[in-house]
Scaffold this motif. Structure first.
Motif, PDB file in Angstrom:
ATOM      1  N   TYR A   1      29.633 -18.730  -5.369  1.00  0.00           N
ATOM      2  CA  TYR A   1      30.079 -20.312  -5.183  1.00  0.00           C
ATOM      3  C   TYR A   1      28.822 -21.110  -4.815  1.00  0.00           C
ATOM      4  CZ  TYR A   1      34.525 -17.884  -4.732  1.00  0.00           C
ATOM      5  OH  TYR A   1      35.737 -17.126  -5.256  1.00  0.00           O
ATOM      6  N   GLY A   2      28.960 -22.165  -5.429  1.00  0.00           N
ATOM      7  CA  GLY A   2      27.847 -23.218  -4.991  1.00  0.00           C
ATOM      8  C   GLY A   2      26.515 -22.827  -5.533  1.00  0.00           C
ATOM      9  N   ASN A   3      25.565 -23.104  -4.985  1.00  0.00           N
ATOM     10  CA  ASN A   3      24.478 -22.805  -5.438  1.00  0.00           C
ATOM     11  C   ASN A   3      23.519 -21.560  -4.859  1.00  0.00           C
ATOM     12  OD1 ASN A   3      21.570 -22.891  -6.465  1.00  0.00           O
ATOM     13  ND2 ASN A   3      20.939 -24.368  -4.780  1.00  0.00           N
ATOM     14  N   VAL A   4      23.635 -20.452  -5.506  1.00  0.00           N
ATOM     15  CA  VAL A   4      23.290 -19.222  -5.109  1.00  0.00           C
ATOM     16  C   VAL A   4      21.716 -18.792  -5.201  1.00  0.00           C
ATOM     17  CG1 VAL A   4      23.650 -16.473  -5.430  1.00  0.00           C
ATOM     18  CG2 VAL A   4      25.673 -18.448  -5.718  1.00  0.00           C
ATOM     19  N   SER A   5      21.042 -18.016  -4.154  1.00  0.00           N
ATOM     20  CA  SER A   5      19.898 -17.639  -4.160  1.00  0.00           C
ATOM     21  C   SER A   5      19.509 -16.573  -5.029  1.00  0.00           C
ATOM     22  CB  SER A   5      19.431 -17.405  -2.931  1.00  0.00           C
ATOM     23  OG  SER A   5      18.155 -16.871  -2.767  1.00  0.00           O
ATOM     24  N   SER A   6      18.424 -16.329  -5.848  1.00  0.00           N
ATOM     25  CA  SER A   6      18.273 -15.362  -6.657  1.00  0.00           C
ATOM     26  C   SER A   6      17.746 -14.116  -5.493  1.00  0.00           C
ATOM     27  CB  SER A   6      17.125 -15.713  -7.702  1.00  0.00           C
ATOM     28  OG  SER A   6      15.820 -15.903  -6.936  1.00  0.00           O
ATOM     29  N   THR A   7      17.443 -14.264  -4.325  1.00  0.00           N
ATOM     30  CA  THR A   7      16.993 -13.173  -3.588  1.00  0.00           C
ATOM     31  C   THR A   7      17.813 -12.943  -2.405  1.00  0.00           C
ATOM     32  OG1 THR A   7      15.497 -14.693  -2.562  1.00  0.00           O
ATOM     33  CG2 THR A   7      14.452 -13.658  -4.306  1.00  0.00           C
ATOM     34  N   TYR A   8      17.526 -11.842  -1.634  1.00  0.00           N
ATOM     35  CA  TYR A   8      17.996 -11.579  -0.487  1.00  0.00           C
ATOM     36  C   TYR A   8      17.301 -10.924   0.385  1.00  0.00           C
ATOM     37  CZ  TYR A   8      18.970  -6.756  -2.314  1.00  0.00           C
ATOM     38  OH  TYR A   8      18.565  -5.441  -2.762  1.00  0.00           O
ATOM     39  N   THR A   9      17.648 -10.968   1.731  1.00  0.00           N
ATOM     40  CA  THR A   9      16.661  -9.932   2.597  1.00  0.00           C
ATOM     41  C   THR A   9      17.311  -8.685   2.923  1.00  0.00           C
ATOM     42  OG1 THR A   9      15.921 -12.099   3.550  1.00  0.00           O
ATOM     43  CG2 THR A   9      15.623 -10.007   4.764  1.00  0.00           C
ATOM     44  N   ASP A  10      16.855  -7.509   2.704  1.00  0.00           N
ATOM     45  CA  ASP A  10      17.590  -6.075   3.019  1.00  0.00           C
ATOM     46  C   ASP A  10      17.448  -5.972   4.645  1.00  0.00           C
ATOM     47  OD1 ASP A  10      15.146  -5.265   3.721  1.00  0.00           O
ATOM     48  OD2 ASP A  10      14.607  -4.366   1.806  1.00  0.00           O
ATOM     49  N   SER A  11      18.058  -4.904   4.922  1.00  0.00           N
ATOM     50  CA  SER A  11      18.379  -4.431   6.411  1.00  0.00           C
ATOM     51  C   SER A  11      16.822  -4.232   6.774  1.00  0.00           C
ATOM     52  CB  SER A  11      19.094  -3.119   6.513  1.00  0.00           C
ATOM     53  OG  SER A  11      18.207  -1.945   5.554  1.00  0.00           O
ATOM     54  N   ASN A  12      15.857  -4.111   6.127  1.00  0.00           N
ATOM     55  CA  ASN A  12      14.433  -4.051   6.660  1.00  0.00           C
ATOM     56  C   ASN A  12      13.723  -5.248   6.969  1.00  0.00           C
ATOM     57  OD1 ASN A  12      14.668  -1.133   7.090  1.00  0.00           O
ATOM     58  ND2 ASN A  12      14.188  -0.941   4.824  1.00  0.00           N
ATOM     59  N   GLY A  13      14.488  -6.381   6.509  1.00  0.00           N
ATOM     60  CA  GLY A  13      13.596  -7.730   6.588  1.00  0.00           C
ATOM     61  C   GLY A  13      12.855  -7.824   5.175  1.00  0.00           C
ATOM     62  N   ASN A  14      13.018  -7.183   4.390  1.00  0.00           N
ATOM     63  CA  ASN A  14      12.075  -7.528   3.029  1.00  0.00           C
ATOM     64  C   ASN A  14      13.122  -8.158   2.210  1.00  0.00           C
ATOM     65  OD1 ASN A  14      10.025  -5.859   4.211  1.00  0.00           O
ATOM     66  ND2 ASN A  14      11.136  -4.031   3.566  1.00  0.00           N
ATOM     67  N   VAL A  15      12.574  -9.241   1.605  1.00  0.00           N
ATOM     68  CA  VAL A  15      12.904  -9.809   0.395  1.00  0.00           C
ATOM     69  C   VAL A  15      13.003  -9.144  -0.808  1.00  0.00           C
ATOM     70  CG1 VAL A  15      12.834 -12.177  -0.861  1.00  0.00           C
ATOM     71  CG2 VAL A  15      12.013 -12.232   1.674  1.00  0.00           C
ATOM     72  N   GLN A  16      14.151  -9.105  -1.358  1.00  0.00           N
ATOM     73  CA  GLN A  16      14.644  -8.326  -2.177  1.00  0.00           C
ATOM     74  C   GLN A  16      15.175  -9.286  -3.690  1.00  0.00           C
ATOM     75  OE1 GLN A  16      13.784  -5.308  -2.793  1.00  0.00           O
ATOM     76  NE2 GLN A  16      13.135  -4.654  -0.684  1.00  0.00           N
ATOM     77  N   THR A  17      14.814  -9.094  -4.842  1.00  0.00           N
ATOM     78  CA  THR A  17      15.201  -9.923  -6.152  1.00  0.00           C
ATOM     79  C   THR A  17      16.697  -9.444  -6.559  1.00  0.00           C
ATOM     80  OG1 THR A  17      13.190 -10.233  -6.740  1.00  0.00           O
ATOM     81  CG2 THR A  17      14.894 -10.693  -8.432  1.00  0.00           C
ATOM     82  N   LEU A  18      17.823 -10.481  -6.449  1.00  0.00           N
ATOM     83  CA  LEU A  18      19.006 -10.089  -7.007  1.00  0.00           C
ATOM     84  C   LEU A  18      19.050 -10.430  -8.626  1.00  0.00           C
ATOM     85  CD1 LEU A  18      21.985  -9.000  -6.366  1.00  0.00           C
ATOM     86  CD2 LEU A  18      22.556 -11.247  -5.793  1.00  0.00           C
ATOM     87  N   TYR A  19      18.720 -11.448  -8.792  1.00  0.00           N
ATOM     88  CA  TYR A  19      18.542 -11.872 -10.076  1.00  0.00           C
ATOM     89  C   TYR A  19      17.084 -12.404 -10.663  1.00  0.00           C
ATOM     90  CZ  TYR A  19      23.802 -12.782  -9.962  1.00  0.00           C
ATOM     91  OH  TYR A  19      24.997 -12.624  -9.997  1.00  0.00           O
ATOM     92  N   THR A  20      16.926 -11.801 -11.814  1.00  0.00           N
ATOM     93  CA  THR A  20      15.759 -12.475 -12.401  1.00  0.00           C
ATOM     94  C   THR A  20      16.019 -13.402 -13.497  1.00  0.00           C
ATOM     95  OG1 THR A  20      14.400 -10.214 -11.976  1.00  0.00           O
ATOM     96  CG2 THR A  20      13.430 -11.560 -13.885  1.00  0.00           C
ATOM     97  N   TYR A  21      15.088 -14.585 -13.619  1.00  0.00           N
ATOM     98  CA  TYR A  21      15.567 -15.471 -14.562  1.00  0.00           C
ATOM     99  C   TYR A  21      14.404 -16.213 -15.165  1.00  0.00           C
ATOM    100  CZ  TYR A  21      15.182 -18.903 -10.772  1.00  0.00           C
ATOM    101  OH  TYR A  21      14.900 -19.642  -9.594  1.00  0.00           O
ATOM    102  N   SER A  22      14.681 -16.900 -15.991  1.00  0.00           N
ATOM    103  CA  SER A  22      13.490 -17.844 -16.591  1.00  0.00           C
ATOM    104  C   SER A  22      14.227 -19.208 -16.707  1.00  0.00           C
ATOM    105  CB  SER A  22      13.078 -17.287 -18.106  1.00  0.00           C
ATOM    106  OG  SER A  22      14.274 -17.163 -18.998  1.00  0.00           O
ATOM    107  N   VAL A  23      13.314 -20.209 -16.762  1.00  0.00           N
ATOM    108  CA  VAL A  23      13.803 -21.686 -16.820  1.00  0.00           C
ATOM    109  C   VAL A  23      13.339 -22.269 -17.979  1.00  0.00           C
ATOM    110  CG1 VAL A  23      13.657 -23.853 -15.692  1.00  0.00           C
ATOM    111  CG2 VAL A  23      13.939 -21.856 -14.240  1.00  0.00           C
ATOM    112  N   ILE A  24      13.971 -22.962 -18.885  1.00  0.00           N
ATOM    113  CA  ILE A  24      13.590 -23.432 -19.883  1.00  0.00           C
ATOM    114  C   ILE A  24      14.308 -24.958 -19.816  1.00  0.00           C
ATOM    115  CG2 ILE A  24      13.618 -23.551 -22.476  1.00  0.00           C
ATOM    116  CD1 ILE A  24      13.560 -20.748 -22.669  1.00  0.00           C
ATOM    117  N   ASP A  25      13.536 -26.063 -20.106  1.00  0.00           N
ATOM    118  CA  ASP A  25      14.236 -27.403 -20.052  1.00  0.00           C
ATOM    119  C   ASP A  25      15.095 -27.616 -18.835  1.00  0.00           C
ATOM    120  OD1 ASP A  25      12.807 -27.914 -22.264  1.00  0.00           O
ATOM    121  OD2 ASP A  25      14.510 -27.574 -23.389  1.00  0.00           O
ATOM    122  N   GLY A  26      14.549 -27.162 -17.800  1.00  0.00           N
ATOM    123  CA  GLY A  26      15.325 -27.260 -16.309  1.00  0.00           C
ATOM    124  C   GLY A  26      16.839 -26.323 -16.285  1.00  0.00           C
ATOM    125  N   ALA A  27      16.908 -25.310 -17.212  1.00  0.00           N
ATOM    126  CA  ALA A  27      18.330 -24.614 -17.239  1.00  0.00           C
ATOM    127  C   ALA A  27      17.705 -22.910 -17.006  1.00  0.00           C
ATOM    128  CB  ALA A  27      19.173 -24.957 -18.170  1.00  0.00           C
TER     129      ALA A  27
END
Length: 374
Positions: free
Chosen positions: A73-99
């Motif tokens: 829902y809404g604007n979702v982040s591509s990363t999250y913070t795991d239980s150890n406080g480390n930032v992890q990637t949930l989605y890898t994406y590329s941006v072309i023409d703003g999309a």
């Protein structure tokens, strides 16, 4: 914030007449011990996996690595913070023409709704191999705004049982759902391109598939081994690949009126499609279609090891002409149904070498039958 958890309680009551009533109630599962707890948390309209401003709700946050996580829902982040406080990637994406085009999903959810916006970028495409080989994935919903599912996007997702595709979708790439043996889905009406092997080995797909877009193209082996597919409906303007589109199926083809004409070489059998296994046994031509083009269902039968499986054809009352060699070489053809009234012209070799077609009733207004038509 939105939170939910599994709640289970039990109770028992006993009464000893004239003495006392005994009642026991117990919560087995509640907020503090539920095995399934979700808490969606938003900061500045962005969904995050853990609160950065207070730890009050942190223990209820569903980790993005969990099967129960479903950020949508809404604007979702591509990363999250795991239980150890480390930032992890949930989605890898590329941006072309703003999309954004999602290139890879790194989670393990069973039920997943892809976000419509990620890190502020609208999601418009699912990239090549983005979910390929993800056997955890069971159901997926792709948001409105996505126009393309690229090649191998869900290749061999053997646990995938349901995919909700958006009305904005235009193209499904080669092998996009290849090997999704449990998949059942509806193809949106706006899809104009289905690539080679797109639904190859989708043995649960069916029993009906409808394609509506004018000029929709279907690649080689697109529905090969779709053994549950019974009926495919498509427009007369459809452009079909030249081999194996329906190999190892037993499908009825319903052709609807778009241009009013079935083009010459519609199934491209002159280029070996039947010898590669087009499993079309029955064809129904829709009202409004006036002509069947030259070689539309022609079978060359160069090899005795394979014979065109076409058995029956139903033509509409609007049909007025059958082109040269339209059904030539359809050796299994036993039934052709035409209107009893109206005009009709049948060109040369139209039904030539249809050795099992022993009887056919022509319209009372038939004006021309070409050389060697039968």
């Amino acid at each position: 914030d939105f939170e939910g958890y599994l709640y289970v309680d039990v109770g028992a009551k006993a009464k000893i007449f004239g003495v006392k009533e005994y009642k026991i109630e117990e919560d087995l599962l509640k907020k503090n011990n539920s095995p399934v707890r979700v808490h969606y948390h938003y900061e500045d309209k962005v969904q995050v996996s853990a609160c950065t401003r207070s730890d009050e709700f942190s223990k209820y946050i569903t980790a993005p690595t969990s099967n129960y996580y479903n950020a949508s829902y809404g604007n979702v982040s591509s990363t999250y913070t795991d239980s150890n406080g480390n930032v992890q990637t949930l989605y890898t994406y590329s941006v072309i023409d703003g999309a954004a085009e999602i290139r890879k999903y790194h989670g393990s959810a069973y039920t997943l709704t892809i976000p419509s916006t990620i890190d502020g970028y609208p999601v418009v495409a699912i990239g090549a191999s983005a979910f390929s080989g993800n056997t955890n994935l069971g159901t997926i919903k792709i948001p409105a705004g996505v126009t393309r599912i690229s090649s191998n996007a869900f290749y061999n997702c053997t646990g995938l049982v349901s995919a909700t595709l958006p009305g904005t979708l235009k193209s499904i790439g080669s092998s996009a759902f290849d090997g999704c043996t449990k998949l059942v889905t509806t193809i949106p009406s706006g899809v104009t391109s289905i690539g080679n092997h797109a639904f190859y080995n989708c043995t649960s797909l069916g029993p009906e598939v409808t394609l509506e877009a004018s000029g929709v193209s279907i690649g080689n082996y697109a529905f090969c081994n779709c053994t549950s597919l019974e009926t495919l409906t498509l427009p007369d303007s459809a452009v079909l690949g030249n081999e194996g589109m329906f190999k190892n199926t037993n499908v009825k083809l319903i052709i609807t009126c778009d241009t009013g004409k079935i083009q010459g070489g519609f199934l491209k059998t002159a280029y070996n499609a039947y010898r590669k296994g087009v499993g079309v046994k029955n064809v129904e031509v829709g009202e409004g279609i006036t002509s069947i083009g030259n070689y539309a269902f022609y079978s060359d039968n160069y090899s005795d090891n394979f014979i065109n499986p076409l058995e029956s054809v139903v033509l509409p009352s609007t049909a007025t002409s059958i082109g040269a060699s339209a059904f030539r070489g359809c050796k299994n053809l036993t039934s052709v149904v035409m209107s009893e009234t109206g005009s009709m012209t049948i060109s040369e070799y139209a039904f030539h070498n249809c050795v099992n077609l022993t009887e056919i009733n022509l319209p009372d207004g038939t004006t021309s039958i070409g050389n060697n038509a039968f």
